[in-house]
Scaffold this active site. Structure first.
Site, mmCIF file in Angstrom:
data_model
loop_
_atom_site.group_PDB
_atom_site.id
_atom_site.type_symbol
_atom_site.label_atom_id
_atom_site.label_comp_id
_atom_site.label_asym_id
_atom_site.label_seq_id
_atom_site.Cartn_x
_atom_site.Cartn_y
_atom_site.Cartn_z
ATOM 1 N N ASP A 1 0.866 -1.164 0.000
ATOM 2 C CA ASP A 1 0.000 0.000 0.000
ATOM 3 C C ASP A 1 0.912 1.226 0.000
ATOM 4 O O ASP A 1 2.123 1.122 0.228
ATOM 5 C CB ASP A 1 -0.894 -0.030 1.245
ATOM 6 N N ASP B 1 -0.197 5.253 0.883
ATOM 7 C CA ASP B 1 -0.479 6.218 1.944
ATOM 8 C C ASP B 1 -0.646 5.507 3.284
ATOM 9 O O ASP B 1 -1.469 4.605 3.417
ATOM 10 C CB ASP B 1 -1.755 7.000 1.628
ATOM 11 N N ASP C 1 -1.500 -0.912 6.029
ATOM 12 C CA ASP C 1 -1.597 -0.271 7.339
ATOM 13 C C ASP C 1 -3.013 -0.158 7.883
ATOM 14 O O ASP C 1 -3.172 0.289 9.023
ATOM 15 C CB ASP C 1 -1.014 1.146 7.250
#
Length: 224
Positions: free
Chosen positions: A6, A8, A164
């Site tokens: 991922d 951001d 995240d």
């Protein structure tokens, strides 16, 4: 092994730029600014969701206005890189993982052009064999299709996803891909609430975690 990241909240802390751009778009609509924690809580499901939440925070539900603001956000987004930083140790970890022979890719809900722009700005673009963004498939994460596309674009085979957030965890589970959780990102739940095979808060630990999962039989079973 294929390692899909991922972007951001995982590799980069982009909240300051997204916050700035969000408030610029709100101002152009005659609406007041929102604070950084509020905007941060809207990140993860792509620009349309973000814009809907920005308007929702002002008590507005107007599809025409949403469409106009999505366009305005997109016009600014590719240049929204000045305040974004990689997480400490992330560039070094990417170099180490590539040196171990892993193929690296990106699966993000950020549109492809801004994703490439920020990676280029940070000097990280050349690490990645493929970048799948929020506009690369009909569905965005947490639908598994973008993650499947990213793995295929990297050549296919055993893979790990490094993310995240709840969106990342749901996507990985739906795709049948084991996830390593970066605990310093943008999630809302406790780490133990999200399915993962390993977690880390320091990128210096990531190459060792990947090496152990790649070589350990239990790790191989988790990737099956």
């Amino acid at each position: 092994m294929i390692l899909i990241f991922d972007l951001d909240g995982t590799l980069i802390d982009s909240v300051p730029d997204i916050h700035k751009t969000s408030n610029e778009v709100l101002a152009a609509e005659g609406l007041g600014p929102l604070d950084l924690p509020t905007v941060r809580s809207f990140i993860g499901r792509g620009v349309p969701h973000l814009v809907e939440r920005l308007l929702g925070a002002h008590g507005i539900a107007d599809p025409a206005r949403v469409a106009r603001m999505i366009s305005a956000f997109g016009a600014r987004y590719e240049d929204a890189v000045a305040l974004t930083r990689p997480y400490d140790g992330a560039p070094e970890a990417l170099a180490a993982l590539a040196a171990q022979g892993h193929v690296l890719g990106i699966c993000t809900n950020k549109p492809v052009a801004p994703a490439r722009a920020v990676l280029r700005h940070l000097g990280l673009l050349d690490h990645f064999a493929a970048i799948i963004g929020g506009d690369s498939a009909p569905q965005r994460k947490p639908d598994p299709e973008p993650l499947h596309l990213a793995i295929a674009a990297c050549g296919g085979g055993p893979a790990l996803y490094i993310g995240d957030s709840e969106v990342d965890a749901t996507c990985a589970a739906a795709a049948g891909v084991a996830m390593i959780l970066h605990t310093e990102g943008y999630r809302h739940s406790a780490p133990e609430a999200l399915p993962h095979v390993a977690l880390f808060d320091d990128f210096a630990a990531l190459p060792g975690i990947v090496a152990e999962l790649a070589s350990d039989r239990a790790g191989q079973q988790a990737l099956a």
